[in-house]
Design an enzyme around this catalytic site. Structure first.
Site, PDB file in Angstrom:
ATOM      1  N   CYS A 116       0.895  -1.141   0.043  1.00  0.00           N
ATOM      2  CA  CYS A 116       0.013  -0.073   0.063  1.00  0.00           C
ATOM      3  C   CYS A 116       0.987   1.222  -0.029  1.00  0.00           C
ATOM      4  O   CYS A 116       0.878   2.047  -0.956  1.00  0.00           O
ATOM      5  CB  CYS A 116      -0.742   0.144   1.133  1.00  0.00           C
ATOM      6  SG  CYS A 116      -1.791  -1.315   1.486  1.00  0.00           S
TER       7      CYS A 116
HETATM    8  N1  SAJ Z   1       6.188   2.355   8.803  1.00  0.00           N
HETATM    9  C1  SAJ Z   1       7.294   3.155   9.224  1.00  0.00           C
HETATM   10  N2  SAJ Z   1       6.860   3.980  10.290  1.00  0.00           N
HETATM   11  C2  SAJ Z   1       5.587   4.141  10.675  1.00  0.00           C
HETATM   12  C3  SAJ Z   1       4.593   3.473   9.940  1.00  0.00           C
HETATM   13  C4  SAJ Z   1       5.037   2.463   9.130  1.00  0.00           C
HETATM   14  O1  SAJ Z   1       8.517   3.082   8.891  1.00  0.00           O
HETATM   15  O2  SAJ Z   1       5.243   4.896  11.532  1.00  0.00           O
HETATM   16  C5  SAJ Z   1       6.611   1.440   7.661  1.00  0.00           C
HETATM   17  C6  SAJ Z   1       6.431  -0.003   8.214  1.00  0.00           C
HETATM   18  O3  SAJ Z   1       7.606  -0.539   8.640  1.00  0.00           O
HETATM   19  C7  SAJ Z   1       6.298  -0.692   6.716  1.00  0.00           C
HETATM   20  C8  SAJ Z   1       5.564   0.317   5.704  1.00  0.00           C
HETATM   21  O4  SAJ Z   1       5.896   1.661   6.553  1.00  0.00           O
HETATM   22  O5  SAJ Z   1       7.407  -1.187   6.152  1.00  0.00           O
HETATM   23  C9  SAJ Z   1       4.100   0.309   5.779  1.00  0.00           C
HETATM   24  O6  SAJ Z   1       3.577  -0.050   7.059  1.00  0.00           O
HETATM   25  P1  SAJ Z   1       1.996   0.281   7.587  1.00  0.00           P
HETATM   26  O7  SAJ Z   1       1.769   0.274   8.827  1.00  0.00           O
HETATM   27  O8  SAJ Z   1       1.416   1.508   6.652  1.00  0.00           O
HETATM   28  O9  SAJ Z   1       1.288  -1.054   6.976  1.00  0.00           O
HETATM   29  P2  SAJ Z   1       0.542  -1.539   5.639  1.00  0.00           P
HETATM   30  O10 SAJ Z   1       1.254  -1.230   4.429  1.00  0.00           O
HETATM   31  O11 SAJ Z   1       0.009  -2.851   5.798  1.00  0.00           O
HETATM   32  O12 SAJ Z   1      -0.617  -0.311   5.819  1.00  0.00           O
HETATM   33  C10 SAJ Z   1      -2.004  -0.498   5.998  1.00  0.00           C
HETATM   34  C11 SAJ Z   1      -2.780   0.264   5.161  1.00  0.00           C
HETATM   35  N3  SAJ Z   1      -4.174  -0.233   5.223  1.00  0.00           N
HETATM   36  C12 SAJ Z   1      -4.755   0.135   4.271  1.00  0.00           C
HETATM   37  O13 SAJ Z   1      -4.214   0.329   2.961  1.00  0.00           O
HETATM   38  C13 SAJ Z   1      -6.025  -0.466   4.286  1.00  0.00           C
HETATM   39  C14 SAJ Z   1      -2.475   1.734   5.781  1.00  0.00           C
HETATM   40  O14 SAJ Z   1      -3.625   2.541   5.240  1.00  0.00           O
HETATM   41  C15 SAJ Z   1      -2.815   1.706   7.146  1.00  0.00           C
HETATM   42  O15 SAJ Z   1      -2.474   3.089   7.896  1.00  0.00           O
HETATM   43  C16 SAJ Z   1      -1.638   0.627   7.889  1.00  0.00           C
HETATM   44  O16 SAJ Z   1      -2.023  -0.473   7.545  1.00  0.00           O
HETATM   45  C17 SAJ Z   1      -1.731   0.751   9.430  1.00  0.00           C
HETATM   46  O17 SAJ Z   1      -2.295   1.815   9.909  1.00  0.00           O
HETATM   47  O18 SAJ Z   1      -1.526  -0.039  10.050  1.00  0.00           O
END
Ligand code: SAJ
Length: 415
Positions: A258
């Protein structure tokens, strides 16, 4: 009775048969919600072994198949296929177009087609609709069309899928009425919006917001390091502000299907409309540099501890793209791995969720393995790893995820 009333009746009586194209991290939990609400569901997959493994779970009212002709029997069809980007970060709509063409081949009056995959604003209207209309059936009269973005968050233990509000937009009033009615039978809160493009932009914007804020913290962390301040402490303290601040944390880069992908759908379409989203592009560039920061930090440490020894050995701890899941897509750990390989550094990994990858097997995190490596890098902080024991080793550790509080040992480094 007009066909949209017929669909409505089938929804109210749960007699509607619901097809789900793509039974991955979006389609599979969605199909579970559908059968839980009392519908019959057909999961459409590309490989027979995937159909067999789904059918092997013997879930009542769920049947998986590779036979696309069964689309004809579905009253509602949910498109949950991947919408990746190419190497050049341009959108790749191959899977979406293929799914739409398969639906068009079997389209019949009274069907509601819903796209859940993340796409740029205008894609439903300008790419999907023309393929469906090529059958000479008319939207809003013969078939119905809706966009409702997926909001699945793999591994999230706080919200179940039915608790996550669902944004929904129909092509026109008939499509809107029946798609809102459908989602109300499977999700607690439905958020109708005024157009397909609004719903498409909501999703892409949500994830672009996250990309930009992650890049902001990764960039400001470099300043914090320069003045000897711990960025994790800064974010934690800023989080005490009860309004107007949403915590994002530094990391080795961003992975998943995403956050590193969706914003480029936005950048691409904005460019076509003569709008250059420089901030979004630059945010992507900042995050893309994080893996290189990890590697240069490690090389600095390796030279400090090992001198100019050439055959350095690095152990990556946690390689999926985020904690406590087994998905490595776009994982920053893999980018770190490739960068080390380019430098001739020997890389191994330990990840309890990924037993093997590209011919390499996950190593046990034993004292022998730890001591056999020159530097340990925590790239993903899974909850089921013995970090205490890891810290007892005399090996330098780069903690990219704030597993250890700052300063517990001079051998533990942060980005
Ligand atoms: N990450 C960081 N710092 C942060 C948050 C994430 O480096 O503060 C990194 C994570 O390690 C990862 C990447 O970014 O490598 C993405 O992390 P993510 O927590 O956003 O996880 P995703 O990709 O599974 O995002 C999903 C998304 N959900 C949908 O698209 C429906 C996102 O919109 C959500 O915000 C996220 O989950 C969530 O909040 O957990």
């Amino acid at each position: 009775m007009s066909s949209h009333h017929e669909v409505l009746k089938k929804i109210q009586t749960r007699k509607a048969i619901v097809g789900v194209i793509g039974m991955g991290y979006v389609g599979s939990p969605l199909a579970d919600l559908v059968i839980h609400a009392g519908y019959k569901a057909i999961g459409f997959v590309r490989q027979q072994h995937k159909a067999d493994s789904i059918n092997g779970q013997n879930k009542k009212n769920l049947f998986a198949t590779i036979d696309k002709s069964q689309l004809k029997s579905c009253d509602i069809i949910l498109i949950c296929v991947q919408t990746p980007i190419h190497e050049d970060k341009k959108p790749d709509l191959t899977f979406l177009k293929n799914a739409t063409e398969q639906i068009a081949d079997h389209l019949r009056p009274g069907q509601l087609i819903i796209i859940e995959s993340s796409i740029a604003p205008g894609t439903t209207r300008n790419i999907v609709l023309p393929i469906l209309s090529s059958t000479n059936m008319r939207v809003e009269k013969d078939f119905f069309l809706c966009f409702s973005p997926e909001r699945v968050d793999p591994g999230n233990k706080h919200f179940t899928l039915n608790q996550i509000p669902k944004v929904v937009a129909g092509f026109g009033p008939n499509s809107h009425i029946i798609s809102v009615a459908f989602y109300k039978t499977i999700i607690d809160t439905v958020v109708p919006v005024s157009s397909l493009e609004t719903a498409e932009l909501v999703k892409i914007f949500e994830n672009t917001y996250r990309l930009v804020n992650i890049s902001l913290v990764n960039e400001v962390m470099q300043y914090a390091n320069a003045i000897g301040v711990d960025m994790w402490e800064v974010v934690d303290a800023a989080s005490t502000k009860p309004f107007g601040f949403h915590a994002h944390y530094p990391g080795p880069g961003i992975g998943g299907h995403c956050i590193p992908v969706d914003p480029y759908y936005l950048v691409d379409d904005a460019m076509r409309k003569g709008v250059d989203l420089r901030l979004v592009r630059e945010a992507g560039n900042v995050n893309d540099l994080q893996p290189e920061r990890v590697v240069s930090k490690a090389m600095e440490i390796l030279h400090k501890y090992n001198g100019v020894k050439t055959n350095h050995k690095v152990l990556l701890v946690g390689i999926s793209y985020k904690p406590d899941i087994d998905d490595v897509r776009e994982s920053p750990a893999l980018k770190v791995w490739d960068l080390f390989k380019d430098k001739g550094v020997d890389v191994s990994y330990h990840d309890p969720y990924i037993s093997s990858l590209n011919g390499t097997t996950s190593l046990e995190l034993s004292d022998v393995v730890i001591n056999d490596h020159d530097v340990i890098i925590i790239t993903t902080n899974h909850g089921n790893i013995d970090y205490k024991n890891l810290a007892k080793s005399q090996k330098p550790i780069i903690d990219t995820r704030n597993v250890y509080k700052k300063g517990i040992s001079e051998r533990i480094y942060r980005l």
